[in-house]
Structures are given as C-alpha cells and as structure tokens.
Scaffold this motif. Structure first.
Motif, PDB file in Angstrom:
ATOM      1  N   ARG A 171      -0.219   2.892   7.562  1.00 42.24           N
ATOM      2  CA  ARG A 171      -1.056   3.710   6.672  1.00 42.24           C
ATOM      3  C   ARG A 171      -1.311   5.026   7.394  1.00 42.24           C
ATOM      4  O   ARG A 171      -1.820   5.042   8.517  1.00 42.24           O
ATOM      5  N   LEU A 172      -0.948   6.099   6.749  1.00 47.78           N
ATOM      6  CA  LEU A 172      -0.969   7.428   7.376  1.00 47.78           C
ATOM      7  C   LEU A 172      -2.301   8.138   7.198  1.00 47.78           C
ATOM      8  O   LEU A 172      -2.889   8.147   6.123  1.00 47.78           O
ATOM      9  N   GLY A 173      -2.728   8.773   8.280  1.00 48.56           N
ATOM     10  CA  GLY A 173      -3.900   9.639   8.261  1.00 48.56           C
ATOM     11  C   GLY A 173      -3.604  10.867   9.107  1.00 48.56           C
ATOM     12  O   GLY A 173      -2.731  10.841   9.960  1.00 48.56           O
ATOM     13  N   GLY A 174      -4.305  11.944   8.871  1.00 48.20           N
ATOM     14  CA  GLY A 174      -4.192  13.133   9.708  1.00 48.20           C
ATOM     15  C   GLY A 174      -2.822  13.772   9.737  1.00 48.20           C
ATOM     16  O   GLY A 174      -2.252  13.945  10.807  1.00 48.20           O
ATOM     17  N   SER A 175      -2.283  14.100   8.600  1.00 53.51           N
ATOM     18  CA  SER A 175      -0.943  14.689   8.567  1.00 53.51           C
ATOM     19  C   SER A 175      -0.948  15.961   7.738  1.00 53.51           C
ATOM     20  O   SER A 175      -1.880  16.221   6.997  1.00 53.51           O
ATOM     21  N   ASP A 176       0.128  16.735   7.863  1.00 57.32           N
ATOM     22  CA  ASP A 176       0.264  17.900   6.992  1.00 57.32           C
ATOM     23  C   ASP A 176       0.991  17.486   5.710  1.00 57.32           C
ATOM     24  O   ASP A 176       1.463  16.352   5.588  1.00 57.32           O
ATOM     25  N   TYR A 220      -1.686  -1.111   9.316  1.00 56.86           N
ATOM     26  CA  TYR A 220      -2.140  -0.596  10.603  1.00 56.86           C
ATOM     27  C   TYR A 220      -2.205   0.920  10.450  1.00 56.86           C
ATOM     28  O   TYR A 220      -1.426   1.526   9.719  1.00 56.86           O
ATOM     29  N   ASP A 221      -3.192   1.516  11.102  1.00 56.71           N
ATOM     30  CA  ASP A 221      -3.428   2.953  10.942  1.00 56.71           C
ATOM     31  C   ASP A 221      -2.567   3.776  11.872  1.00 56.71           C
ATOM     32  O   ASP A 221      -2.265   3.379  12.997  1.00 56.71           O
ATOM     33  N   LEU A 222      -2.225   4.930  11.377  1.00 53.56           N
ATOM     34  CA  LEU A 222      -1.334   5.847  12.060  1.00 53.56           C
ATOM     35  C   LEU A 222      -1.889   7.253  11.917  1.00 53.56           C
ATOM     36  O   LEU A 222      -2.209   7.679  10.807  1.00 53.56           O
ATOM     37  N   GLN A 223      -2.053   7.933  13.020  1.00 54.41           N
ATOM     38  CA  GLN A 223      -2.486   9.330  13.004  1.00 54.41           C
ATOM     39  C   GLN A 223      -1.330  10.178  13.510  1.00 54.41           C
ATOM     40  O   GLN A 223      -0.698   9.841  14.503  1.00 54.41           O
ATOM     41  N   VAL A 224      -1.036  11.245  12.796  1.00 57.50           N
ATOM     42  CA  VAL A 224       0.043  12.136  13.215  1.00 57.50           C
ATOM     43  C   VAL A 224      -0.464  13.574  13.127  1.00 57.50           C
ATOM     44  O   VAL A 224      -1.061  13.971  12.130  1.00 57.50           O
ATOM     45  N   ALA A 225      -0.250  14.307  14.196  1.00 53.91           N
ATOM     46  CA  ALA A 225      -0.667  15.705  14.236  1.00 53.91           C
ATOM     47  C   ALA A 225       0.395  16.563  13.556  1.00 53.91           C
ATOM     48  O   ALA A 225       1.574  16.194  13.490  1.00 53.91           O
ATOM     49  N   SER A 226      -0.011  17.696  13.059  1.00 54.30           N
ATOM     50  CA  SER A 226       0.912  18.613  12.410  1.00 54.30           C
ATOM     51  C   SER A 226       2.043  18.973  13.369  1.00 54.30           C
ATOM     52  O   SER A 226       1.812  19.295  14.529  1.00 54.30           O
ATOM     53  N   GLY A 227       3.286  18.828  12.895  1.00 52.34           N
ATOM     54  CA  GLY A 227       4.449  19.136  13.706  1.00 52.34           C
ATOM     55  C   GLY A 227       4.923  17.983  14.581  1.00 52.34           C
ATOM     56  O   GLY A 227       5.991  18.061  15.180  1.00 52.34           O
ATOM     57  N   GLU A 228       4.130  16.918  14.685  1.00 58.15           N
ATOM     58  CA  GLU A 228       4.511  15.762  15.509  1.00 58.15           C
ATOM     59  C   GLU A 228       5.579  14.938  14.783  1.00 58.15           C
ATOM     60  O   GLU A 228       5.631  14.878  13.560  1.00 58.15           O
TER      61      GLU A 228
END
Length: 182
Positions: free
Chosen positions: A91-96, A25-33
C-alpha cells in the motif's frame, strides 16, 4: 418408509465455503525514488533469499460425515470444504503523481497475478469436495476415512505443483504486467 429410501439414494451433500482476505504492508516512497527499490525494502515477504512484492497463502480444510451400515460398510453422507486465503499486497504512501500512477498500474497486475493463485486454491477446494462426495462405499469407516484423506491430500499436492508451475510460466507475474522496470 418411502422417505427413508429416498434419503438413502441421495448423493452426499456438499458445501464449499470460501473466505478471501486482503492484507497490506505500508510503503513510503520519496519523489524521484525507485518504486521497485522502495517496495523491496518495505516488503515483509521473503522466501529462500528472494524478496516478493505480494503473496497469496491459501489453505483447504475438509470435513466429512459418514453413515455406517449394520455390517460395518461405510459411506460419506455430508462434506464441508473450506478455502481460507490471504493476499498480501503493498500500500503506497508519500509519492508523487507519476509514481502513484505507475504503482496503481503495477498493483492491478500484481493483484491479478495473486488472484490466479487464489483461483488455484478454489480449484483445489472444489476438486477435494467433489472427490469426497464421489467416494464409493467402503467395507469399514476406518478405510473410508483413510481413502478420503489420502485422495484430498493428493489433490492438494497436485495444486501446489500447479502453483509452482503458474509462477514459472508467468515469471511470478512478469508476463502479466506485474513488473517494474527502473
């Protein structure tokens, strides 16, 4: 005639087949989140009011074929036991870069914990197959079938309890490193 006598003396043949699949499953995380919070929000795995980041579902199916004597006695000749398993992971996307490194470390520990569940399924399948192959001859095929299925289901129950104990003992993977502290 000798060939047929040898065939009668052979133990039941077995073939344990395994099929393991990973799904994500997809996961989006913003920088600092918070990585943990983002996974909690993205996870589709919810049971009894709890959110889980990963899950392993396994199922054992067994078939057996028997030989019936003229007097009605019955014995298993062939077994086929199958293990089907699916491991669900994030599954990680959009991370620092820092989040990605933490996630990869966490994912490795999470996958290892879930493989522990799969290994319990493997043990169940192997034990079921062995139990079916070792069944003695029964006075009737109906009794053989009843005993075979009863033993296989008892083995499944024991391994289901083993899974619950595995999760309790590892804190659902926490003691194996599958834990995010944020």
């Amino acid at each position: 005639m000798i060939a047929s006598l040898l065939w009668l003396a052979l133990p039941a043949l077995a073939d344990v087949q395994e099929h393991l699949q990973e799904q994500y499953y997809d996961l989006q995380v913003a920088s600092g989140e918070s990585l943990s919070r983002a996974i909690d929000q993205a996870s589709p795995i919810r049971q009894n009011g709890q959110i889980y980041h990963a899950y392993t579902r396994w199922q054992v199916q067994w078939n057996f074929w028997w030989r019936e004597q003229r007097d009605g006695r019955c014995q298993i000749d062939l077994t086929r036991t199958q293990l089907h398993a699916t491991i669900t992971l994030p599954r990680l996307g959009g991370s620092d870069t820092q989040q990605r490194q933490r996630f990869e470390q966490y994912l490795g520990a999470l996958r290892e914990h879930e493989l522990g569940h799969y290994r319990i399924g493997q043990a169940a399948a192997a034990e079921i197959d062995a139990a079916l192959r070792q069944l003695a001859e029964y006075p009737s095929c109906a009794e053989l079938q009843r005993q075979a299925n009863q033993r296989a289901n008892a083995i499944l129950q024991r391994h289901a309890e083993h899974e619950r104990r595995y999760d309790r003992e590892t804190g659902h993977g926490r003691s194996q490193g599958a834990w995010l502290t944020e």
